[in-house]
Design a protein around this motif. Sequence first.
Motif, short mmCIF file in Angstrom:
data_model
loop_
_atom_site.label_atom_id
_atom_site.label_comp_id
_atom_site.label_asym_id
_atom_site.label_seq_id
_atom_site.Cartn_x
_atom_site.Cartn_y
_atom_site.Cartn_z
N THR A 214 24.48 20.90 49.81
CA THR A 214 25.31 19.77 50.20
C THR A 214 26.52 20.23 51.01
N GLY A 215 27.58 20.66 50.33
CA GLY A 215 28.81 21.02 51.02
C GLY A 215 29.79 19.86 51.03
N VAL A 216 30.99 20.11 51.55
CA VAL A 216 32.05 19.10 51.50
C VAL A 216 31.73 17.88 52.35
N SER A 217 30.84 18.02 53.31
CA SER A 217 30.51 16.86 54.13
C SER A 217 29.69 15.84 53.36
N ILE A 218 29.11 16.24 52.22
CA ILE A 218 28.23 15.35 51.46
C ILE A 218 28.80 15.01 50.09
N GLU A 219 29.42 15.97 49.40
CA GLU A 219 30.05 15.68 48.11
C GLU A 219 31.44 16.31 48.10
N SER A 220 32.46 15.50 47.87
CA SER A 220 33.84 15.98 47.89
C SER A 220 34.75 14.88 47.38
N GLU A 221 36.04 15.17 47.30
CA GLU A 221 36.99 14.15 46.86
C GLU A 221 36.90 12.94 47.78
N GLY A 222 36.83 11.75 47.18
CA GLY A 222 36.72 10.52 47.94
C GLY A 222 35.33 10.25 48.46
N ASN A 223 34.35 11.07 48.07
CA ASN A 223 33.04 10.99 48.69
C ASN A 223 31.94 11.23 47.66
N ASP A 224 31.53 10.17 46.96
CA ASP A 224 30.41 10.26 46.03
C ASP A 224 29.10 10.34 46.81
N ARG A 225 28.07 10.89 46.15
CA ARG A 225 26.73 10.85 46.73
C ARG A 225 26.04 9.54 46.33
N ALA A 226 25.15 9.09 47.19
CA ALA A 226 24.42 7.86 46.90
C ALA A 226 23.20 8.12 46.03
N ASP A 227 22.70 9.38 46.03
CA ASP A 227 21.51 9.71 45.26
C ASP A 227 21.45 11.21 45.06
#
Length: 735
Positions: A477-490
């Motif tokens: 993943t990395g910060v572009s996909i999971e990070s503060e303010g950024n949940d994953r959809a699946d």
Amino acid sequence: MYVSVILFFLCCSICTGRILAVDFPFRNVSLPWSDRVNDLVGRLSLMEMIEQMTYGGGASHRPCPPIPRLGIKPYNFDTECLRGVMSNPSTAFPQSIGLAATFSPRLLFRIAEAIATEARAIYNNATAHGNYENQKSISCLAPFINIMRHPLWGRVQEIYGEDPYLSGVLTAGYVQGLQGNNSRYVRANAGCKVVDVHSGPENIPASRFSFNAVVSQRDFRLTYLPNFKMCIEAGSYNLMCSYNSINGIPACANKMLLTDILRNEFGFRGYFISDEGAIERIYQSHKYVNTSLEAAVVAVNAGVNLELTPTTQPSFSLLTEAFKKGLVSYDTIVERVKPLFYTRMKLGEFDPPEMNPYSKIKLDVIQSKPHRELAIETAVKSFILLKNVNDVLPFRKHFSKLALVGPMANDIKELYGDYSPTPVVRYASTPFKGLQRLADQVTLASGCNNNRCNKYNVSTVKNATDGADVIIVCLGTGVSIESEGNDRADMVLPGKQLDLLKDSVRFASGVPVILLIFSAGPLDIRYAVSSPSILAILQCWFPAQATGEALYKVLSSKDGRVYSPAGRLPYTWPESMSQVPPMINYSMEGRTYRYFNGRPLFPFGYGLSYSTFSYSKLAVPNTVKAGDNITVRVTVTNNGPFDADEVVQVYISWINCRVLMPQLQLVGVRRLTIPVNGSVHVTFIVTADQMKIWDDSKGFIYHIGKMSTWIGGQQPNQEKTVHSNVLHKQFMVIK
């Protein structure tokens, strides 16, 4: 009399050619700390006290203002020390979820020591040049210790997993490592965040800024509070209050949480700082009050000492008006300011620099060889071996051609994760860079335009893998996909990454395929687990600068030593989202190994080794009196074929308990290095408090009756097991 007092405070001494004023009692190092704090705060005007509470960092980059008449300089309370000093070229240790996978409080202590030393060096240099910016101070907003309760939460990478005990002991190690063991001074003060009941959502399906976490007292006490209690007991100077509401009351306005529980019950004596902008969110997002002034009032009266804000007009700037209206008392303002200056005193700000050994730390400690080596050691210890068919790892030969494919194979930025130090290229080692020594030729193909992999070039993967003796696939993943303010959809592998993996298997033509996963939260890798062509899977987290070098050590056996993986999963890895309750539901039912229903893909505490271990000679008393600790002893033997680390885990459960308790609870961990055919005798103390149960009407009380204890290198009674046994014994708690 007045003249003599003035003369006393203007007395001077000559020191290294400079005239130094001997001024106020708060600088008198022979006085007790409390007297010094009282003297300093007693000299401040109401406006000066409020300014100290209003400014202290944040996106507005305004530090606490100086007070020239007292010789007090600016100070910034905002430095992120999650696993290195953020936005500085400091040593970048693996991201926190990887640190949790080491299951080693002692290792976290050593890491925090290194980080605090580098933070102190940066601070010493910055303040010598009049620089009081964010990320240049020695007040750390770390560690981040909220409980993981959902695999898609964007901030999983920043925390220590799902178990309150494991999170608590790792937190204690980190706090103590940051702050140091000097009898007088603190090296860098810790700040555990964020209180409390804050484990998502960030943005899916609701905003963290307005979310109300509804939690029972049972879950609050058994899951969400214990690690913060351990943070306080470790001596942390700071706690941060969160954005969310708890049962309808915003955390930063929650007197029951901040004052009644954390201060009065748990004994916290430090300062509360708001998450950045959380005071404004009390009225803007939660609509708990109607104005900025009212938000400041409820926060201060609840216990908040310092506002961290992105705005140039903080709510706390209105406290003068609130005082005039009788909404906040003068005594409350005084009491809120005192912990701020007590912290600064303990950091050594108001003492002669020559008294403080930390004032001598120079910039040459940053990225020093011992720190870089510690980063490599940590990354090695964080990796979790999830699959290893026919002991394909470690590699026992040199290859003619090795293919490295996938978007994480050579992406420095994504390998570092969130809240990262600035990458230093000469010390940064990607998989591609680190694994060059495994083969005569190493070919590289990202295959994807980026980690999201919405554009996939299959031909580049085919060309790279053609004729390879082994294929290593680097996904994640990395910060572009999971990070503060950024949940994953699946949980699915992003974009076309699964296609890339399947194509790699197709192109392999029977040669080994190894999967390296770089993520924080779990991914759906059922295909990789079941595929007979994928012989090994290694969960690598975000190892930062040491990635490639650490991977070389773990995958190779060429340098005369085998580095066996011994990381353990700090959370339950579900098979699919069908096993996961909704993000917005804060009940612990069905969550984590303590309450999980069903069969996970990988259980909490799981991790394979290149060696096998056996447990024997379990000794547990048959009875223990309620209120007494119990001693558990066991012998652990490494049956080979390599020297290796083993993570010993102790669990308890309550038999026929009259209230709902976890079906299993971790109560002890120990990471040990054991030579081949060597044995280690290990002793654990299970405390009386760990054996208590929660009664909603009475609080924590002693359980009278049978209990079970298990000890081994894994959870008991799990379907997916490691190559060691688990010992079990019951005992009786009597009155």
